[in-house]
Design an enzyme around this catalytic site. Structure first.
Site, mmCIF file in Angstrom:
data_model
loop_
_atom_site.group_PDB
_atom_site.id
_atom_site.type_symbol
_atom_site.label_atom_id
_atom_site.label_comp_id
_atom_site.label_asym_id
_atom_site.label_seq_id
_atom_site.Cartn_x
_atom_site.Cartn_y
_atom_site.Cartn_z
ATOM 1 N N ARG A 132 11.249 7.550 -0.422
ATOM 2 C CA ARG A 132 12.688 7.595 -0.721
ATOM 3 C C ARG A 132 13.011 7.202 -2.159
ATOM 4 N NH1 ARG A 132 15.704 4.365 3.897
ATOM 5 N NH2 ARG A 132 13.673 3.373 4.209
ATOM 6 N N ALA B 123 0.798 -1.227 0.000
ATOM 7 C CA ALA B 123 0.000 0.000 0.000
ATOM 8 C C ALA B 123 0.828 1.274 0.000
ATOM 9 C CB ALA B 123 -0.932 0.010 1.213
ATOM 10 N N ASN C 194 2.665 1.630 -47.603
ATOM 11 C CA ASN C 194 1.443 1.151 -46.962
ATOM 12 C C ASN C 194 0.602 2.260 -46.348
ATOM 13 O OD1 ASN C 194 3.640 1.456 -45.177
ATOM 14 N ND2 ASN C 194 2.638 0.217 -43.616
ATOM 15 N N GLU D 33 12.221 -2.529 18.321
ATOM 16 C CA GLU D 33 12.605 -1.598 17.260
ATOM 17 C C GLU D 33 13.807 -0.770 17.681
ATOM 18 O OE1 GLU D 33 11.419 -1.764 14.332
ATOM 19 O OE2 GLU D 33 9.840 -3.194 14.808
#
Length: 467
Positions: A17, A12, A395, A163
């Site tokens: 960046r 999503a 053509n 984290e």
């Protein structure tokens, strides 16, 4: 199927960046979008109907880019983290009986094109064997900065994923990290996903918290280490995109060479992921094989040639610097050097297309030849026809394209101009330098040129007049 696998692919995000107007998963590496690479890998453990892509930014464009029928889509209206993205898929999964209740839930990142099918298969097998909460991939990095660190409990299970910004110095010294590839027990995951709490101040929900939540409920998640961390590279910048492209193309050339294809200078060629090449074909330097090109056995593809969405039949020779797009080269045919084929052009069995000849929407019959400096557009050319140097089909009348038909065995002399619509009968001859505006009967000789007129002394008088 025991423990059926449902795959949710997170696609999503915009990817700021990348410095692009296009959604990150639409960028290409190795001849396909990042998202299609991930879908291809997921299909090694499930079927298209059990794949759900979570879309958000440029949702319509992302959905249109998926080339596998049956894949379903869920919309994440606001990008509020990976946990919210996975939760967005729940309503779509609930619409298909059993999806959200049974088996395993594989969660992949749409910007991870390097993850191999074999690695996913091993992850799924580990999750099935372990039971409980499932398994997730881990890897070790010399510099783990920016990644969530894996905290193991006394049993080797995952106690938590910490984290970067929340870790203590001791935790940040851990080199085992979470790349974001999960295979959860689907019933356990959906039963407890509502317990995810938003982080502050971003107010986002992260999948990383699910490992600790499931452990709290007695369903620990097993770490599944992967030693080759290049598989787990997520694409965030154009630099990383180029790295992924190089890795994917190296994998493709290695696959082809191990299957019996000779690639003379593999570091110079560009071969897309969907290209198929049969054994005993030789690919010379700087060749590009793009899209869904198929090359059968015992062919030779010359230096610098670029083939896109083409089929090359067995024993054909493509000499250097041929450019072909959406065209067919028949068995034993010779094309090139410096030829061009486009828009469903076809050179039939043992046909010959020489240097600086262009075919556009034209079929050149078996054993027919156009050896030098010709343009043949919107034409049907029969077997054993010879097209002389410099011949062209006119053509286009400025508004519409018109067809030319040249029946089998005809001979078109050098520098002839065939003004379409026009039909050249079987076995007919067109004299060199002719302009043909009317149909030519079979076995006839057609001349369409002015009589030669000589004016003795004209050139000398012209020179003298300029003194």
């Amino acid at each position: 199927m025991n423990n059926p696998v449902t795959a949710v692919i997170l696609g999503a995000g915009l990817g700021t960046r990348m410095k692009s107007q296009h959604a990150k998963v639409l960028h290409e590496a190795g001849g396909d979008t990042l998202l299609n690479h991930v879908i291809r890998a997921a299909l090694s453990v499930t079927t298209p109907e059990h794949v759900v892509v979570v879309v958000g930014h440029q949702a319509e464009e992302v959905q249109a880019s998926v080339r596998v029928p049956g894949v379903r889509f869920a919309r994440q209206h606001q990008q509020k983290g990976s946990g919210d993205a996975a939760r967005s898929a729940q309503s779509v999964l609930d619409s298909k009986k059993g999806d959200a209740k049974d088996g395993l839930l594989l969660i992949l990142n749409g910007d991870g094109p390097l993850l191999k099918a074999e690695t996913i298969q091993r992850l799924v097998a580990a999750a099935r064997q372990h039971g409980h909460g499932g398994a997730l991939i881990t890897t070790r990095l010399d510099d783990p900065t920016g990644y969530g660190r894996i905290i193991r409990d006394e049993y080797g299970h995952i106690a938590a994923i910490v984290e970067q910004k929340a870790g203590t110095p001791e935790q940040l010294a851990i080199t085992e990290v979470n790349p974001g590839v999960y295979c959860f027990s689907a019933p356990e995951f959906w039963a407890h996903i509502g317990e995810l709490q938003p982080t502050q101040p971003a107010n986002e929900f992260y999948l990383t918290d699910m490992a600790e939540i499931l452990r709290h409920h007695g369903s620990p998640v097993l770490p599944h280490p992967v030693s080759d961390n290049t598989e787990l590279l997520g694409i965030n910048t154009r630099v990383e995109l180029a790295v992924a492209d190089r890795i994917l193309r190296n994998r493709k050339t290695t696959e082809l060479m191990l299957s019996g294809v000779t690639i003379e200078y593999p570091e110079t060629v560009t071969i897309d992921v969907d290209v198929r090449v049969a054994p005993d074909t030789v690919i010379e330097a700087n060749v590009q094989l793009r899209g869904s090109t198929v090359i059968e056995s015992n062919c030779r593809i010359g230096t610098g040639s670029v083939l896109r969405k083409c089929k090359v039949a067995a024993g054909a020779t493509v000499l250097p610097y041929v450019i072909a797009d959406n065209s067919v080269i028949g068995a034993g045919a010779h094309v090139g050097p410096f030829s061009r084929m486009r828009m469903e052009a076809e050179a039939c069995e043992n046909a010959h297309i020489g240097n600086f000849v262009e075919l556009k929407k034209t079929k050149l019959g078996a054993r027919a030849k156009a050896s030098h400096l010709a343009y043949l557009g919107d034409s049907q050319i029969g077997a054993d026809v010879n097209i002389g140097a410099g011949a062209i089909t006119c053509n286009f009348d400025g508004e519409k394209k018109h067809p030319t038909s040249i029946a089998a065995g005809a001979f078109v002399g050098s520098n002839s101009t065939l003004v379409a619509p026009v039909n050249i009968g079987e076995g007919a001859y067109i004299a060199a330098g002719s302009v043909i505006t009317k149909d030519v009967q079979p076995d006839a000789l057609a001349l369409g040129r002015a009589f030669q007129v000589d004016k003795p002394g004209w050139a000398r008088k012209r020179r003298q007049s300029k003194r």
